[in-house]
Structures are given as structure tokens and as C-alpha cells.
Design a protein around this motif. Structure first.
Motif, short mmCIF file in Angstrom:
data_model
loop_
_atom_site.label_atom_id
_atom_site.label_comp_id
_atom_site.label_asym_id
_atom_site.label_seq_id
_atom_site.Cartn_x
_atom_site.Cartn_y
_atom_site.Cartn_z
N GLN A 149 0.83 -1.20 0.00
CA GLN A 149 0.00 0.00 0.00
C GLN A 149 0.87 1.25 0.00
O GLN A 149 0.56 2.24 -0.66
N VAL A 150 1.97 1.19 0.77
CA VAL A 150 2.88 2.33 0.83
C VAL A 150 3.48 2.59 -0.56
O VAL A 150 3.56 3.73 -1.02
N ALA A 162 -3.83 4.52 8.18
CA ALA A 162 -3.92 5.08 9.52
C ALA A 162 -4.99 4.36 10.32
O ALA A 162 -4.83 4.09 11.51
N GLU A 163 -6.08 4.01 9.63
CA GLU A 163 -7.15 3.30 10.33
C GLU A 163 -6.70 1.92 10.77
O GLU A 163 -7.21 1.37 11.74
N GLN A 164 -5.74 1.37 10.04
CA GLN A 164 -5.21 0.06 10.42
C GLN A 164 -4.07 0.18 11.43
O GLN A 164 -3.48 -0.81 11.84
N GLY A 165 -3.77 1.42 11.79
CA GLY A 165 -2.76 1.61 12.82
C GLY A 165 -1.35 1.87 12.30
O GLY A 165 -0.38 1.70 13.02
N TRP A 166 -1.24 2.27 11.04
CA TRP A 166 0.08 2.55 10.48
C TRP A 166 0.19 4.02 10.08
O TRP A 166 -0.69 4.57 9.42
N ILE A 167 1.27 4.63 10.53
CA ILE A 167 1.50 6.03 10.21
C ILE A 167 2.53 6.11 9.09
O ILE A 167 3.57 5.45 9.14
N ILE A 168 2.23 6.91 8.09
CA ILE A 168 3.18 7.11 7.00
C ILE A 168 3.78 8.51 7.13
O ILE A 168 3.05 9.49 7.27
N GLU A 169 5.10 8.56 7.13
CA GLU A 169 5.78 9.85 7.17
C GLU A 169 6.70 9.95 5.96
O GLU A 169 7.52 9.07 5.72
N ASP A 170 6.53 11.03 5.21
CA ASP A 170 7.39 11.22 4.03
C ASP A 170 8.69 11.89 4.45
O ASP A 170 8.69 12.88 5.15
N THR A 171 9.78 11.31 4.00
CA THR A 171 11.09 11.91 4.26
C THR A 171 11.80 12.04 2.92
O THR A 171 11.35 11.47 1.92
N PRO A 172 12.90 12.80 2.89
CA PRO A 172 13.62 12.94 1.62
C PRO A 172 14.06 11.60 1.06
O PRO A 172 14.24 11.45 -0.15
N ASP A 173 14.21 10.60 1.92
CA ASP A 173 14.67 9.29 1.47
C ASP A 173 13.53 8.31 1.21
O ASP A 173 13.76 7.12 1.04
N GLY A 174 12.31 8.81 1.24
CA GLY A 174 11.19 7.91 1.00
C GLY A 174 10.25 7.88 2.19
O GLY A 174 10.40 8.67 3.12
N ALA A 175 9.29 6.97 2.12
CA ALA A 175 8.27 6.93 3.16
C ALA A 175 8.73 6.08 4.33
O ALA A 175 9.39 5.07 4.16
N ARG A 176 8.37 6.54 5.53
CA ARG A 176 8.69 5.81 6.76
C ARG A 176 7.36 5.28 7.29
O ARG A 176 6.35 5.98 7.30
N ALA A 202 -3.35 9.22 -3.01
CA ALA A 202 -2.28 9.05 -2.02
C ALA A 202 -2.81 9.27 -0.61
O ALA A 202 -2.53 8.49 0.30
N ASP A 203 -3.60 10.32 -0.46
CA ASP A 203 -4.13 10.63 0.88
C ASP A 203 -5.13 9.57 1.32
O ASP A 203 -5.22 9.25 2.51
N ALA A 204 -5.89 9.04 0.35
CA ALA A 204 -6.86 8.00 0.69
C ALA A 204 -6.14 6.77 1.23
O ALA A 204 -6.56 6.15 2.21
N ILE A 205 -5.04 6.43 0.57
CA ILE A 205 -4.27 5.26 1.04
C ILE A 205 -3.70 5.53 2.43
O ILE A 205 -3.76 4.68 3.32
N ARG A 206 -3.20 6.74 2.62
CA ARG A 206 -2.62 7.07 3.93
C ARG A 206 -3.68 7.00 5.02
O ARG A 206 -3.44 6.47 6.10
#
Length: 465
Positions: A423-424, A447-461, A439-443
Motif C-alpha cells: 500500500q505504501v 492510519a485506520e489500520q494503525g500505520w502512520i506514514i511519514e514522508d522523508t527525503p529518502d522515501g516513506a517511513r 495518495a491521501d486516501a491510502i494514507r
RNA sequence: GGCGGCAUAGCCAAGUGGUAAGGCAGAGGCCUGCAAAGCCUUUAUUCCCCGGUUCGAAUCCGGGUGCCGCCUCCA
């Protein structure tokens, strides 16, 4: 600076010098295993854990002994009321106790002597006291004669004459068998209420008084004269006074050099009590969904001699503080390439931490030093000047400090499952295509499943909520 | 009645004679597609109240108020 502790005996901070250089004997009064321990109990055990860990951090080799009280009035009552054997009850709650200290990350003591395993040692000490004329017998019970120990009351600053018999209202002085109500029992003769709980010994059929176990077992495992003895302030009188009287009169030697006492814990600004509805065991808090590490942090973060106030708001604050620490570690682990070594920041943090802790375990000051370090390093990371080696230095420092506090560990969480990673990746693809709605819908879905996505210069965390 | 501890921002909490650490929460900003994280600024002219000592006190002294602990088995 050298390590200093506030010694209850002198009521001031003293430089700590062990009897044998480099080695420290520590005895801490442990639980009566007749029930689940409450968070106030754990505050004391947490303080003792910090003490032991810090002594080790400072290069001392520590031998830590904590007793388990497994015979005592409340336990005998529990046997009578439930019909269970003493051993069945104490085994159950001893196991619960060990589970709880594991939950909180409290290090195991080296020895957990149980009172019922040391009846001979106690009998032996009582016999010595009898030989030296410190006891008298009444109705088969043996009492310590306080008048034979003039030093009594020095620790708690209690004047014997001023002690009002039965002032607490818990004892009917008229029913007391001792010559003086201040005298305490070394050995209690069996009576019917004790049921099958008794030992046949040279002192007769009966059971030990409560105080004698700590004297007998501490002397057995740490020697007649050792370095540090801890407990809650409520143990100061009479328990620790009695321990001193018993041990010193029996061995003829000084007993303990440093007495450290931990203040009580209040909950939501009130004393913890069942009637107020603010009485919590560790299990109660874990069931409420509070991270055990956050409970550890909350219990640890107040100086041990300060009355502390546990609130759910404070536990939430601790949860967020831990998140900040863990996020900081994640950032450090992502650093790569050459850059600043962070030597100055690490040294400053380490020095300040040590100075604060040397000062009677000033944990609040020590934690403050670490948070300043985190801010300073984050700033440099933002500037893009930290490399992998600098990050490794910072992580190594956090690991060292984690050995002392147990609150600087990385998050313990499962890696994201394959579906989540897919999904990420799908979201990254959407972002590349400027399809931000998708993209926001996936995020949001993640989030509802308990996963936080953080965008960094090196990709998503990907992180757990 | 005796002995002892504590009272610092919305919450938790250091500091104990030299002009208020830190965490959480709140507000504004930078960064970001938007967020999150991070960073910056901001949030107690003031440390329970009243006196006193001092050039200067949250810190020392006196007197209050409130909370907590111990005074026979509760950390």
C-alpha cells in the motif's frame, strides 16, 4: 563529582563509599506476596532498580538482595478465609510479582530469599539475641527488649518516650502481651488462628515475627555489615529500626552504612485508596492500554524522595515523551554518509547526565540533559550535517543511558507486513503521478489500520500508531 | 498529642541565596503537494499565603493554610 546519597541516618547527602572498594551490597525490602502489588509498591522497586543500575553504570559491582515475605498476619488470614495453603497463595503471587517486574523492565535482584526458607537462620539470630539478654518470653512468644538497645530510634528520629502505645488505633494496647507495647515480637507462639502455619523449632511451635526475616536474611547474603538498605518511608519506623536493633545486637557489628528511603506515590492528587477509586495495580493500568514503558517512565521521572503524583495525564505525557525518544532513534538509524561526529553533544549529555545522577539520583535533571541532547542533535540532523558515524555515536550513548534508565530503548514493534508495504508503494506511485487524492486516501486507510506514514527525503517511513 | 515530608505554569516535574531545566498539552511560524516528524518563537515579572533577614530569596528565618507519611507488621 562522586556519587552522593541522602542518608536517612544523617539526614543529609553523603559521598558514597562502599565498604569494599568497587563492590556494593544492597538490600531492599520486598513485597508481601499475598496480593498483586500496586503501583505505589512499584515506585519503590523502580527507584531501587534505578539505584542498582546507576551504581553499575558507575562501575560498581552490585549484589542486590530483595526479600519475599511469605508468612505474616495478612497471609495467614488469607489462608484461613480461602482454605488455601500458604504455599499455594504465595507461589501464585510470587509468580505474579515476577511477571510484573518483567513488564516494567525492572532488573531481577541477585537473590530473592523467602522468609519460610530461612526459618533456621531466624531461629539462630533469635537464640543469639536471647543469649545476650535482649529478649524475654511471654506466653511462648519471644519479644525484643528495647530497653537493652539505647540507640533505638536513631534512624527515624523517634524518641521512645514519646511513642504513644497504640496511637494509630490499630492495636488494642490492653490485649498486648509484650511488657511494653513498644517491644516487638521476634517469635510468635502458635495459636489456633494460625491453623497449620507453624514451625516446630528450638524456640517452640510458632512462626517468626515480621522484622526478623530482613535482619537474618540480609546478614546471611550480604554479611553483618553492608552498604545500602532501601525501602519506602513507611518502613523507616518501626521496621528498619527493628532490623537495626536485631542485627546489631545479634552480630555486635554496625549493620548498614546508607539507608535510602523512597517517598510515597499519590494518584490524581489523592492518597491511593480503594474507597477513593484510585487504587491501581500494574495490571489495572496495562488493561487500560497504557504502555508499560510509559508507566515505567512516569514512576521513574520524579526524584525518589519527592512525593510523586501519578495521573493519567502524566502517563499520556510519558507516552508522548517515549515517542519522541523512539522517533529520534529512528531518525538516527537512517543517517548515512560522512558528517558531524556529534562528539561534543555526546560528551555534554553524558557529563550532565552523570553529574545529575551523582547528586542523589537526580533523574529529573538527568532526563532533562538527554532531552536537550535530543533537541541539539535533531537540529543538526535538520541541517543535514550528521553522518552515519555521528548517528552511531549518538545511538551508542542512548544505549548506555538506557542501561541506567530503561527508557531510551528503540520501539519494540513488529515490522510492517507485506500488504502494508504494498500500500505504501502504491501511495508513492500515486504521489509521483500527482494523484494526491489517491495518495491521501491510502494514507488514511493505513492510519485506520494503525500505520502512520511519514514522508522523508529518502522515501516513506512506516510506523505503528 | 509526637516526629517527618511536600506545596514551582493547564498537567508531570528539576532548581534550595544571584535573578525560573526538561517533558506533555496550547498558540504562531519554517519545512511539506497536504500531513507527520523535526526545528524556531511563544506560554510562571514569578515559585501556597503573611511577615522578616539580605544589595539580592522560589531558595534562609518566623507564623499561617493545605496535602501526604510514620507513631507494632502498609513501598
Amino acid at each position: 563529582m562522586a556519587v552522593q546519597f541522602f542518608n536517612t541516618l544523617s539526614r543529609r547527602k553523603e559521598q558514597f563509599n562502599p565498604i569494599v572498594p568497587g563492590q556494593v551490597g544492597v538490600y531492599t525490602c520486598g513485597p508481601t506476596i499475598y496480593n498483586f502489588a500496586h503501583i505505589g509498591n512499584f515506585r519503590a522497586y523502580m527507584f531501587e532498580d534505578l539505584l542498582r543500575r546507576y551504581l553499575e553504570f558507575r562501575g560498581f559491582s552490585v549484589k542486590h538482595v530483595m526479600n519475599l515475605t511469605d508468612v505474616e498476619d495478612k497471609l495467614i488470614r488469607a489462608c484461613r478465609e480461602t482454605g488455601e495453603s500458604l504455599k499455594k497463595i504465595t507461589d501464585f503471587y510470587a509468580q505474579a510479582f515476577f511477571e510484573d517486574i518483567d513488564t516494567l523492565g525492572i532488573q531481577r535482584a541477585h537473590v530473592y530469599p523467602a522468609a519460610t526458607d530461612h526459618i533456621p537462620e531466624m531461629v539462630d539470630m533469635i537464640k543469639k539475641l536471647r543469649e545476650k539478654g535482649h529478649t524475654y518470653e511471654e506466653n511462648g512468644s519471644i519479644y525484643f527488649k528495647l530497653s537493652t538497645f539505647p540507640e533505638y530510634g536513631r534512624l527515624s528520629n523517634m524518641q521512645m518516650e514519646s511513642l504513644r502505645a497504640g496511637a494509630s488505633g490499630r492495636v488494642d494496647a490492653d490485649e498486648y502481651e509484650a511488657e511494653e507495647a513498644r517491644d516487638f515480637a521476634l517469635w510468635k507462639a502458635w495459636d489456633e488462628e494460625d491453623g497449620v502455619v507453624f514451625w516446630e523449632t528450638e524456640l517452640g511451635r510458632g512462626r517468626p515475627g515480621w522484622h526478623i526475616e530482613c535482619s537474618a536474611m540480609s546478614v546471611k547474603y550480604l554479611g553483618p555489615h553492608f552498604d545500602i538498605h532501601c525501602g519506602g518511608v513507611d518502613n523507616m519506623f518501626p521496621h528498619h529500626e527493628n532490623e537495626i536493633a536485631q542485627a546489631q545486637c545479634a552480630t555486635g557489628q554496625p549493620f548498614v552504612n546508607y539507608w535510602l528511603h523512597c517517598a510515597h506515590l499519590m494518584v490524581e492528587g489523592r492518597k491511593m485508596s480503594k474507597s477513593l477509586g484510585n487504587f491501581y495495580t500494574l495490571r489495572d493500568l496495562v488493561e487500560k492500554g497504557i504502555d508499560p514503558q510509559a508507566i515505567r517512565y512516569t514512576l521513574l521521572a520524579t526524584h525518589y524522595r519527592q512525593p510523586a503524583n501519578f495521573t493519567f495525564e502524566a502517563a499520556e505525557a510519558a507516552t508522548q515523551a517515549l515517542r519522541r525518544i523512539r522517533d529520534f532513534r529512528i531518525r538516527l538509524e537512517e543517517m548515512h554518509g560522512d558528517g558531524d561526529m556529534l562528539e561534543q553533544e555526546c560528551r555534554k549529555c553524558s557529563d550532565e547526565f552523570t553529574d545529575e545522577m551523582d547528586d542523589d539520583l537526580n533523574i529529573s535533571g538527568a532526563l532533562g540533559a538527554v532531552f536537550n541532547f535530543i533537541r541539539d542533535v535533531n537540529k543538526k540532523i535538520d541541517e543535514g550535517i550528521v553522518g552515519s558515524q555521528g548517528a552511531a555515536n549518538a545511538l551508542a550513548l542512548l544505549d548506555r543511558l538506557n542501561h541506567v534508565t530503561g527508557v531510551f530503548a528503540p520501539a519494540v514493534e513488529a515490522a510492517a507486513p507485506q500488504e502494508v508495504l504494498e500500500q505504501v508503494a502504491a501511495r508513492q506511485e500515486a504521489r509521483r503521478n500527482k494523484d494526491f487524492a489517491k495518495a491521501d486516501a491510502i494514507r488514511d486507510a493505513l492510519a485506520e489500520q494503525g500505520w502512520i506514514i511519514e514522508d522523508t527525503p529518502d522515501g516513506a517511513r512506516v510506523k505503528r500508531v
